[in-house]
Design a protein around this motif. Structure first.
Motif, mmCIF file in Angstrom:
data_model
loop_
_atom_site.group_PDB
_atom_site.id
_atom_site.type_symbol
_atom_site.label_atom_id
_atom_site.label_comp_id
_atom_site.label_asym_id
_atom_site.label_seq_id
_atom_site.Cartn_x
_atom_site.Cartn_y
_atom_site.Cartn_z
ATOM 1 N N ALA A 88 0.826 -1.207 0.000
ATOM 2 C CA ALA A 88 0.000 0.000 0.000
ATOM 3 C C ALA A 88 0.861 1.258 0.000
ATOM 4 O O ALA A 88 0.587 2.215 -0.720
ATOM 5 C CB ALA A 88 -0.939 -0.009 1.209
ATOM 6 N N LEU A 89 1.931 1.225 0.777
ATOM 7 C CA LEU A 89 2.797 2.410 0.864
ATOM 8 C C LEU A 89 3.498 2.668 -0.464
ATOM 9 O O LEU A 89 3.786 3.818 -0.812
ATOM 10 C CB LEU A 89 3.843 2.226 1.962
ATOM 11 C CG LEU A 89 3.331 2.343 3.393
ATOM 12 C CD1 LEU A 89 4.480 2.191 4.375
ATOM 13 C CD2 LEU A 89 2.635 3.677 3.607
ATOM 14 N N ALA A 90 3.796 1.601 -1.196
ATOM 15 C CA ALA A 90 4.506 1.782 -2.458
ATOM 16 C C ALA A 90 3.567 2.232 -3.570
ATOM 17 O O ALA A 90 3.960 2.969 -4.469
ATOM 18 C CB ALA A 90 5.204 0.485 -2.854
ATOM 19 N N ARG A 91 2.319 1.778 -3.506
ATOM 20 C CA ARG A 91 1.411 2.003 -4.624
ATOM 21 C C ARG A 91 0.424 3.157 -4.432
ATOM 22 O O ARG A 91 -0.101 3.681 -5.406
ATOM 23 C CB ARG A 91 0.622 0.726 -4.905
ATOM 24 C CG ARG A 91 1.449 -0.370 -5.555
ATOM 25 C CD ARG A 91 1.830 0.008 -6.972
ATOM 26 N NE ARG A 91 2.445 -1.106 -7.666
ATOM 27 C CZ ARG A 91 3.729 -1.177 -7.983
ATOM 28 N NH1 ARG A 91 4.532 -0.184 -7.659
ATOM 29 N NH2 ARG A 91 4.202 -2.220 -8.630
ATOM 30 N N PHE A 92 0.139 3.489 -3.194
ATOM 31 C CA PHE A 92 -0.807 4.586 -2.971
ATOM 32 C C PHE A 92 -0.078 5.787 -2.419
ATOM 33 O O PHE A 92 0.661 5.670 -1.455
ATOM 34 C CB PHE A 92 -1.900 4.185 -1.970
ATOM 35 C CG PHE A 92 -2.756 3.048 -2.417
ATOM 36 C CD1 PHE A 92 -3.976 3.289 -3.024
ATOM 37 C CD2 PHE A 92 -2.348 1.742 -2.225
ATOM 38 C CE1 PHE A 92 -4.767 2.229 -3.439
ATOM 39 C CE2 PHE A 92 -3.136 0.692 -2.644
ATOM 40 C CZ PHE A 92 -4.346 0.932 -3.252
ATOM 41 N N ALA A 110 4.124 7.200 7.777
ATOM 42 C CA ALA A 110 4.727 5.885 7.949
ATOM 43 C C ALA A 110 6.240 5.957 7.804
ATOM 44 O O ALA A 110 6.982 5.372 8.600
ATOM 45 C CB ALA A 110 4.148 4.912 6.936
ATOM 46 N N LEU A 111 6.722 6.678 6.817
ATOM 47 C CA LEU A 111 8.162 6.728 6.603
ATOM 48 C C LEU A 111 8.857 7.518 7.700
ATOM 49 O O LEU A 111 9.946 7.161 8.147
ATOM 50 C CB LEU A 111 8.479 7.314 5.229
ATOM 51 C CG LEU A 111 7.965 6.403 4.112
ATOM 52 C CD1 LEU A 111 8.227 7.010 2.748
ATOM 53 C CD2 LEU A 111 8.610 5.029 4.201
ATOM 54 N N GLY A 112 8.209 8.566 8.164
ATOM 55 C CA GLY A 112 8.747 9.311 9.297
ATOM 56 C C GLY A 112 8.870 8.414 10.509
ATOM 57 O O GLY A 112 9.870 8.422 11.228
ATOM 58 N N MET A 134 -4.856 10.257 10.370
ATOM 59 C CA MET A 134 -4.159 9.352 9.462
ATOM 60 C C MET A 134 -5.143 8.618 8.564
ATOM 61 O O MET A 134 -4.984 8.567 7.361
ATOM 62 C CB MET A 134 -3.364 8.329 10.252
ATOM 63 C CG MET A 134 -2.075 8.862 10.796
ATOM 64 S SD MET A 134 -0.972 7.508 11.177
ATOM 65 C CE MET A 134 -1.900 6.689 12.458
ATOM 66 N N THR A 135 -6.191 8.069 9.202
ATOM 67 C CA THR A 135 -7.082 7.205 8.438
ATOM 68 C C THR A 135 -7.858 7.986 7.394
ATOM 69 O O THR A 135 -8.037 7.515 6.285
ATOM 70 C CB THR A 135 -8.072 6.495 9.373
ATOM 71 O OG1 THR A 135 -8.587 7.452 10.267
ATOM 72 C CG2 THR A 135 -7.388 5.388 10.125
#
Lengths: 281, 305
Positions: free
Chosen positions: A98-102, A110-112, B1-2
């Protein structure tokens, strides 16, 4: 003329001297550990020990393998590490995808969080974490330790897997999508197989972290029955005695082999994964 | 976030997205739940605990006591000792780790024989369990069976030092182990950085008559600078938070000479059951580290502008 010829030669000499010094510093402790593991009790008690054992013996290894607590805790380590690695990948895979595609704000959060988790002092959460585990009756259980390990290795697993997902062309998925495949279907039957190398690296990485970990295990597990290998080794170290050092060294050698072998397998990929992740991030 | 995922965002220009964002949420939730329960929740609870007198015992009675823990910390000589030991340890280990790691990375970047051996050896400490590293060095420092004393005796010295329990040798002895264990990661990272420095720059400079030192000073170092900054900052933080190695080697002794902050906090929390006090200590440590980060980042920003 002589200057030009002389300088590189002298430089080479210096380089080889420095390299030898490094080799000595890096290798010597390992050699000493190995040497100790092959020494008998009489040689251990000698006042002037030597690097090469006079009468190499495998007694220490058999002593270590006959030590019930060591074998039992090694098995505990295997169980906990395998479970933690598998769970980490199962949870990280969809999230990394999900993180890579959206693209969304979640990405940055998330990356932080991945970066933060690397510098985060465990001390800040260890006591409340212990209390939460206690409330859930997970202290002194392998399940408790597995959960802690999963949460602990998730950030890095996410980071690694995200990099691998980004290496897969979106077109493949689009083609499947036009053929009417759902998102989950695409993830399972197209993305996962292509990700196999990345999944293996992440699995092994999580396994090694769990296998080597000490602090969290020390806090979560008090019961010697449940102890992992690191805990048992540290416990044996507490009660000293020259005679015990041989089997302890042998056990240490054995404890290192799994992570060393696995690390050797993934080392190159881990480094390149790290770098590609860093470049693409 | 959500909500950020539920609502389609406008940052989809560069990368094509497939399907709905509701699906993204479903994919992330399995990872989010354990993180929320076992990472975010403890974080919040830890901050709160620092302001209470929580104690391990029958029940964790948590009556808020405001800043009492912090006042006590200020006057706790054991805390200041661990802070001092932690600083000395982290600064020394980080500095040595960096200098030696850079030296080794430069060597490994040259066409030398035995390079493969050094590369392999440099990785081994990285893969070893910290407990085993600690045990290994205990064997070297061992007063009777250890090689260090044997070597000193051979050279004509007394050779009867108990390195890890001697007041003046314990910290240096532990620092050596820290450097040995931490150097590989620094080396590998710096080596990767070195290999990304374009070779043409070096060739052009060599043609212009620049010596190897000049090329190192004016080409290699500047191109590595951002990486060096990042790696030393991270190493410092990791070292400041170290635990396993020193726990196995000395458990903080003798007389607190190697009592790193983490060891002190562990002892306060799980040795004496002073959960509130240990949590307060954790809060202070995070503030210190955050402060250091801000200092470093600010300098970096100033350099950039």
């Amino acid at each position: 003329m002589t200057m030009v010829a002389e300088r590189p030669r002298r430089r080479r000499a210096f380089q080889y001297t420095a390299l030898s010094a490094y080799l000595l510093f890096l290798a010597f402790p390992l050699l000493w550990l190995l040497s100790t593991a092959f020494k008998g009790p009489r040689e251990m008690a000698r006042l002037h020990p030597t690097l090469i054992p006079h009468a190499p013996t495998l007694d220490n290894f058999s002593a270590a393998l006959h030590e019930q607590a060591l074998v039992h805790s090694a098995w505990n380590s295997v169980k906990v590490s395998v479970a933690a690695a598998v769970l980490t990948v199962l949870l990280a895979l969809p999230a990394a995808y999900a993180l890579a595609r959206f693209r969304s704000r979640l990405n940055r959060v998330a990356l932080g969080w991945v970066v933060l988790s690397q510098i985060f002092p465990l001390i800040l959460i260890i006591i409340p974490l212990f209390l939460i585990l206690r409330d859930l009756h997970l202290v002194d259980t392998h399940l408790g330790l597995i959960i802690v390990y999963v949460v602990w290795s998730l950030p890095f697993a996410l980071w690694l897997l995200r990099g691998y997902v980004q290496g897969i062309p979106v077109e493949l998925e689009e083609a499947a999508a036009t053929d009417g495949a759902g998102r989950l279907r695409i993830l399972v039957s197209i993305v996962a197989p292509l990700l196999a190398p990345g999944i293996v690296v992440t699995l092994l990485f999580s396994f090694i972290s769990a296998w080597n970990e000490f602090f969290l295990a020390l806090v979560v597990l008090n019961d010697p029955e449940q102890a992992t290998l690191s805990l048992t080794l540290a416990r044996f170290l507490g009660k000293e005695g020259v005679a015990d050092l041989g089997p302890l060294a042998a056990a240490s050698v054995l404890a290192t082999i799994p992570s060393l072998v696995l690390f050797g397998v993934i080392q190159r990929r881990l480094t390149s994964g790290l770098l590609s992740g860093a470049v693409k991030g | 976030m959500t909500t950020a995922i539920a609502v389609p965002t406008r940052r989809t220009r560069r990368r094509r997205t497939l399907g709905l964002n509701r699906e993204a949420l479903l994919l992330v939730i399995p990872a989010l739940i354990p993180i929320a329960i076992f990472s975010v929740l403890p974080l919040a609870r830890g901050i709160y605990l620092g302001f209470t007198d929580a104690h391990a015992g029958l029940n964790v009675s948590t009556s808020a006591n405001g800043l009492a823990n912090y006042r006590e910390l200020l006057h706790d000589s054991l805390f200041w000792n661990s802070f001092k030991v932690g600083l000395v340890w982290a600064v020394t280990v980080t500095a040595l780790q960096f200098c030696l790691g850079l030296g080794l990375a430069l060597l490994l970047n040259e066409q030398l024989r035995l390079r493969w051996l050094a590369r392999t050896l440099a990785l081994i400490p990285w893969a070893m369990p910290p407990v085993v590293v600690g045990l290994m060095w205990k064997l070297i420092y061992h007063p009777n069976a250890g090689i260090l004393n044997a070597a000193i005796a051979k050279l004509g010295g007394a050779g009867d030092t108990d390195w890890l329990t001697n007041f003046s040798t314990a910290l240096p002895a532990v620092i050596v182990v820290g450097v040995w264990a931490g150097m590989p990661q620094t080396t590998v990272t710096l080596l990767a950085g070195l290999q990304s420095v374009p070779g043409e720059l070096h060739e052009a400079a060599a043609v212009d008559g620049a010596g190897s030192w000049q090329r190192f000073r004016h080409i290699t170092l500047p191109s590595l600078a951002p990486m060096i900054m990042a790696i030393t900052t991270l190493d410092f933080i990791w070292n400041f938070n170290a635990f396993g190695l020193v726990y196995v080697l000395t458990a903080g002794g003798p007389g607190g000479r190697t009592q790193l902050p983490m060891l002190f906090a562990y002892q306060e929390g799980f040795g004496y059951g002073n959960f509130g006090y240990a949590a307060a200590l954790g809060n202070v440590m995070v503030l210190i580290i955050a402060g250091l980060m801000v200092l470093v980042l600010r300098r970096r920003l100033q350099e950039a502008s």
